[in-house]
Design a protein around this motif. Structure first.
Motif, PDB file in Angstrom:
ATOM      1  N   PHE A 142       0.815  -1.210   0.000  1.00 44.01           N
ATOM      2  CA  PHE A 142       0.000   0.000   0.000  1.00 44.01           C
ATOM      3  C   PHE A 142       0.855   1.270   0.000  1.00 44.01           C
ATOM      4  O   PHE A 142       0.334   2.377   0.024  1.00 44.01           O
ATOM      5  N   GLY A 143       2.182   1.081   0.001  1.00 42.64           N
ATOM      6  CA  GLY A 143       3.086   2.237   0.027  1.00 42.64           C
ATOM      7  C   GLY A 143       3.176   2.882   1.385  1.00 42.64           C
ATOM      8  O   GLY A 143       3.506   4.072   1.495  1.00 42.64           O
ATOM      9  N   CYS A 144       2.903   2.099   2.449  1.00 38.61           N
ATOM     10  CA  CYS A 144       2.857   2.661   3.800  1.00 38.61           C
ATOM     11  C   CYS A 144       3.823   1.981   4.773  1.00 38.61           C
ATOM     12  O   CYS A 144       3.646   2.068   5.989  1.00 38.61           O
ATOM     13  N   ALA A 145       4.810   1.285   4.230  1.00 39.12           N
ATOM     14  CA  ALA A 145       5.830   0.659   5.083  1.00 39.12           C
ATOM     15  C   ALA A 145       7.204   0.903   4.477  1.00 39.12           C
ATOM     16  O   ALA A 145       7.338   1.101   3.267  1.00 39.12           O
ATOM     17  N   ILE A 146       8.190   0.877   5.344  1.00 38.26           N
ATOM     18  CA  ILE A 146       9.561   1.161   4.900  1.00 38.26           C
ATOM     19  C   ILE A 146      10.525   0.241   5.642  1.00 38.26           C
ATOM     20  O   ILE A 146      10.364  -0.011   6.833  1.00 38.26           O
ATOM     21  N   ASP A 147      11.490  -0.302   4.927  1.00 36.07           N
ATOM     22  CA  ASP A 147      12.587  -1.074   5.521  1.00 36.07           C
ATOM     23  C   ASP A 147      13.853  -0.248   5.343  1.00 36.07           C
ATOM     24  O   ASP A 147      14.142   0.200   4.222  1.00 36.07           O
ATOM     25  N   LEU A 148      14.619  -0.077   6.398  1.00 35.00           N
ATOM     26  CA  LEU A 148      15.777   0.812   6.295  1.00 35.00           C
ATOM     27  C   LEU A 148      16.766   0.596   7.426  1.00 35.00           C
ATOM     28  O   LEU A 148      16.497  -0.126   8.382  1.00 35.00           O
ATOM     29  N   THR A 149      17.899   1.272   7.287  1.00 37.29           N
ATOM     30  CA  THR A 149      18.920   1.272   8.321  1.00 37.29           C
ATOM     31  C   THR A 149      19.538   2.664   8.386  1.00 37.29           C
ATOM     32  O   THR A 149      19.024   3.613   7.787  1.00 37.29           O
ATOM     33  N   VAL A 150      20.644   2.767   9.105  1.00 38.68           N
ATOM     34  CA  VAL A 150      21.361   4.040   9.266  1.00 38.68           C
ATOM     35  C   VAL A 150      22.788   3.862   8.758  1.00 38.68           C
ATOM     36  O   VAL A 150      23.417   2.833   9.021  1.00 38.68           O
ATOM     37  N   VAL A 151      23.285   4.858   8.027  1.00 41.56           N
ATOM     38  CA  VAL A 151      24.694   4.858   7.638  1.00 41.56           C
ATOM     39  C   VAL A 151      25.395   6.019   8.332  1.00 41.56           C
ATOM     40  O   VAL A 151      24.788   7.053   8.626  1.00 41.56           O
ATOM     41  N   ASP A 152      26.692   5.822   8.603  1.00 45.46           N
ATOM     42  CA  ASP A 152      27.456   6.870   9.275  1.00 45.46           C
ATOM     43  C   ASP A 152      27.938   7.922   8.279  1.00 45.46           C
ATOM     44  O   ASP A 152      27.563   7.895   7.098  1.00 45.46           O
ATOM     45  N   GLU A 153      28.765   8.838   8.750  1.00 45.96           N
ATOM     46  CA  GLU A 153      29.221   9.948   7.909  1.00 45.96           C
ATOM     47  C   GLU A 153      30.066   9.487   6.734  1.00 45.96           C
ATOM     48  O   GLU A 153      30.268  10.233   5.769  1.00 45.96           O
ATOM     49  N   ASN A 154      30.539   8.248   6.790  1.00 42.20           N
ATOM     50  CA  ASN A 154      31.311   7.683   5.675  1.00 42.20           C
ATOM     51  C   ASN A 154      30.464   6.806   4.754  1.00 42.20           C
ATOM     52  O   ASN A 154      30.989   6.171   3.835  1.00 42.20           O
ATOM     53  N   GLY A 155      29.167   6.769   5.029  1.00 39.52           N
ATOM     54  CA  GLY A 155      28.268   5.971   4.203  1.00 39.52           C
ATOM     55  C   GLY A 155      28.250   4.498   4.559  1.00 39.52           C
ATOM     56  O   GLY A 155      27.691   3.686   3.819  1.00 39.52           O
ATOM     57  N   LYS A 156      28.833   4.130   5.699  1.00 42.69           N
ATOM     58  CA  LYS A 156      28.881   2.731   6.120  1.00 42.69           C
ATOM     59  C   LYS A 156      27.690   2.398   7.010  1.00 42.69           C
ATOM     60  O   LYS A 156      27.441   3.093   8.003  1.00 42.69           O
ATOM     61  N   LEU A 158      25.454   1.072   9.927  1.00 39.55           N
ATOM     62  CA  LEU A 158      25.761   0.749  11.316  1.00 39.55           C
ATOM     63  C   LEU A 158      25.548  -0.739  11.562  1.00 39.55           C
ATOM     64  O   LEU A 158      24.725  -1.386  10.909  1.00 39.55           O
ATOM     65  N   ASP A 159      26.258  -1.269  12.532  1.00 43.53           N
ATOM     66  CA  ASP A 159      26.139  -2.677  12.905  1.00 43.53           C
ATOM     67  C   ASP A 159      24.862  -2.855  13.720  1.00 43.53           C
ATOM     68  O   ASP A 159      24.753  -2.375  14.844  1.00 43.53           O
ATOM     69  N   MET A 160      23.882  -3.556  13.126  1.00 45.47           N
ATOM     70  CA  MET A 160      22.605  -3.785  13.795  1.00 45.47           C
ATOM     71  C   MET A 160      22.491  -5.210  14.356  1.00 45.47           C
ATOM     72  O   MET A 160      21.432  -5.612  14.831  1.00 45.47           O
ATOM     73  N   GLY A 161      23.563  -5.979  14.258  1.00 47.83           N
ATOM     74  CA  GLY A 161      23.557  -7.322  14.828  1.00 47.83           C
ATOM     75  C   GLY A 161      23.154  -8.411  13.857  1.00 47.83           C
ATOM     76  O   GLY A 161      23.509  -9.580  14.051  1.00 47.83           O
ATOM     77  N   THR A 162      22.390  -8.061  12.839  1.00 49.13           N
ATOM     78  CA  THR A 162      22.033  -9.011  11.773  1.00 49.13           C
ATOM     79  C   THR A 162      21.952  -8.244  10.458  1.00 49.13           C
ATOM     80  O   THR A 162      21.857  -7.012  10.446  1.00 49.13           O
ATOM     81  N   LYS A 163      21.935  -8.994   9.372  1.00 43.06           N
ATOM     82  CA  LYS A 163      21.677  -8.398   8.067  1.00 43.06           C
ATOM     83  C   LYS A 163      20.194  -8.106   7.936  1.00 43.06           C
ATOM     84  O   LYS A 163      19.369  -8.610   8.708  1.00 43.06           O
ATOM     85  N   PHE A 164      19.847  -7.310   6.948  1.00 44.04           N
ATOM     86  CA  PHE A 164      18.457  -7.109   6.547  1.00 44.04           C
ATOM     87  C   PHE A 164      17.863  -8.467   6.167  1.00 44.04           C
ATOM     88  O   PHE A 164      18.524  -9.307   5.557  1.00 44.04           O
ATOM     89  N   ASP A 165      16.598  -8.687   6.540  1.00 39.97           N
ATOM     90  CA  ASP A 165      15.873  -9.913   6.202  1.00 39.97           C
ATOM     91  C   ASP A 165      16.428 -11.157   6.884  1.00 39.97           C
ATOM     92  O   ASP A 165      16.285 -12.259   6.367  1.00 39.97           O
ATOM     93  N   PHE A 166      17.051 -10.982   8.040  1.00 38.40           N
ATOM     94  CA  PHE A 166      17.491 -12.134   8.821  1.00 38.40           C
ATOM     95  C   PHE A 166      16.278 -12.751   9.492  1.00 38.40           C
ATOM     96  O   PHE A 166      15.458 -12.060  10.098  1.00 38.40           O
ATOM     97  N   PHE A 167      16.131 -14.070   9.382  1.00 37.70           N
ATOM     98  CA  PHE A 167      15.002 -14.773   9.980  1.00 37.70           C
ATOM     99  C   PHE A 167      15.413 -15.338  11.335  1.00 37.70           C
ATOM    100  O   PHE A 167      16.290 -16.191  11.420  1.00 37.70           O
ATOM    101  N   GLY A 168      14.769 -14.882  12.390  1.00 38.70           N
ATOM    102  CA  GLY A 168      15.051 -15.438  13.705  1.00 38.70           C
ATOM    103  C   GLY A 168      15.080 -14.395  14.802  1.00 38.70           C
ATOM    104  O   GLY A 168      15.096 -13.182  14.537  1.00 38.70           O
ATOM    105  N   PRO A 169      15.069 -14.840  16.062  1.00 34.70           N
ATOM    106  CA  PRO A 169      14.978 -13.939  17.223  1.00 34.70           C
ATOM    107  C   PRO A 169      16.063 -12.879  17.295  1.00 34.70           C
ATOM    108  O   PRO A 169      15.865 -11.834  17.922  1.00 34.70           O
ATOM    109  N   LEU A 170      17.221 -13.132  16.692  1.00 37.15           N
ATOM    110  CA  LEU A 170      18.302 -12.154  16.737  1.00 37.15           C
ATOM    111  C   LEU A 170      17.893 -10.830  16.084  1.00 37.15           C
ATOM    112  O   LEU A 170      18.437  -9.778  16.410  1.00 37.15           O
ATOM    113  N   TRP A 213      14.401  -3.565  11.049  1.00 36.86           N
ATOM    114  CA  TRP A 213      14.470  -2.670   9.892  1.00 36.86           C
ATOM    115  C   TRP A 213      13.111  -2.191   9.402  1.00 36.86           C
ATOM    116  O   TRP A 213      13.051  -1.286   8.589  1.00 36.86           O
ATOM    117  N   HIS A 214      12.023  -2.800   9.849  1.00 40.80           N
ATOM    118  CA  HIS A 214      10.695  -2.542   9.284  1.00 40.80           C
ATOM    119  C   HIS A 214       9.884  -1.574  10.155  1.00 40.80           C
ATOM    120  O   HIS A 214       9.779  -1.747  11.368  1.00 40.80           O
TER     121      HIS A 214
END
Length: 231
Positions: A142-156, A158-170, A213-214
């Motif tokens: 519906f165009g009403c959700a977003i998946d995203l992360t944060v990048v630092d001043e160097n465009g890297k 941030l470490d969120m503990g898992t990759k995007f679309d990781f399946f599981g409690p982590l 991320w969601h």
């Protein structure tokens, strides 16, 4: 003779200038988004970064699902909120930016993601925990959700503990303290997630309890009633 040559030169210049000024034709899938009233988030805020994961092979399916869809589209009110969140982030952490992994998604692509879970041998009873049933639709549809992360001043990113679309409690925000106690997440990783959540919730997005991320801009029922599904 010289007059005719001059006229040809002027005509040719005018034609090339007009071609340069005319907007580039959008891919059909993006044109449909525009016709439905959705907007390119980078036209609302050029400082938002975009890397649609389903337009690459870097996703849980391992193949390009979106094809020609490479820009992030959202409903206008959602795009405006996202721009506000990006401004808040820059205020909190100068130079940091939001990086969009997924935004508006055609329902046809939802079927691809749904069916891919069978290949991964995800039990039928658990499928909706990771991908919304396409018959009902995801808020992405519906165009009403977003998946995203944060990048630092160097465009890297941030470490969120898992990759995007990781399946599981982590990846579950609701399980972070448990994962911290077990030593599976660090305090810094949780702080990075909290930074993302803080700017997104301040502008009205809701946290998803199983995907860091969601974020949803409204309930699915509200989105369906107000906007309808993107086919």
């Amino acid at each position: 003779m010289f007059k005719n040559a001059f006229l040809l030169l002027i005509t040719g210049f005018a034609a090339s200038h007009a071609a340069a000024q005319s907007p580039k034709q959008l891919p059909a899938i993006e044109q449909k988004m525009v016709e439905r009233g959705l907007v390119d988030v980078q036209k609302v805020d050029p400082n938002i970064r975009v890397e649609l994961k389903y337009s690459t092979t870097d996703n849980f399916i391992g193949r390009d699902v979106y094809g020609e869809l490479t820009r992030a589209y959202l409903q206008p009110e959602m795009a405006k909120r996202l721009a506000k969140a990006n401004a808040l982030l820059d205020k909190k952490k100068p130079g940091y930016q939001l990086l969009v992994y997924d935004a508006a998604r055609p329902n046809s692509a939802q079927y691809d993601l749904w069916n891919a879970l069978d290949q991964l041998k995800i039990p039928a009873r658990s499928k909706t925990q990771y991908v919304a049933d396409p018959k009902i639709g995801s808020n992405h549809n519906f165009g009403c959700a977003i998946d995203l992360t944060v990048v630092d001043e160097n465009g890297k990113p941030l470490d969120m503990g898992t990759k995007f679309d990781f399946f599981g409690p982590l990846a579950y925000p609701r399980s972070e303290q448990e994962m911290l106690k077990k030593g599976k997440l660090t305090a810094r990783q949780i702080e990075n997630r909290q930074l993302l959540r803080s700017v997104m919730t301040q502008v009205g997005f809701k946290v998803n309890t199983t995907e860091w991320w969601h974020f949803d801009g409204m309930s699915k029922a509200q989105a369906r009633a107000k906007y309808g599904m993107i086919p």
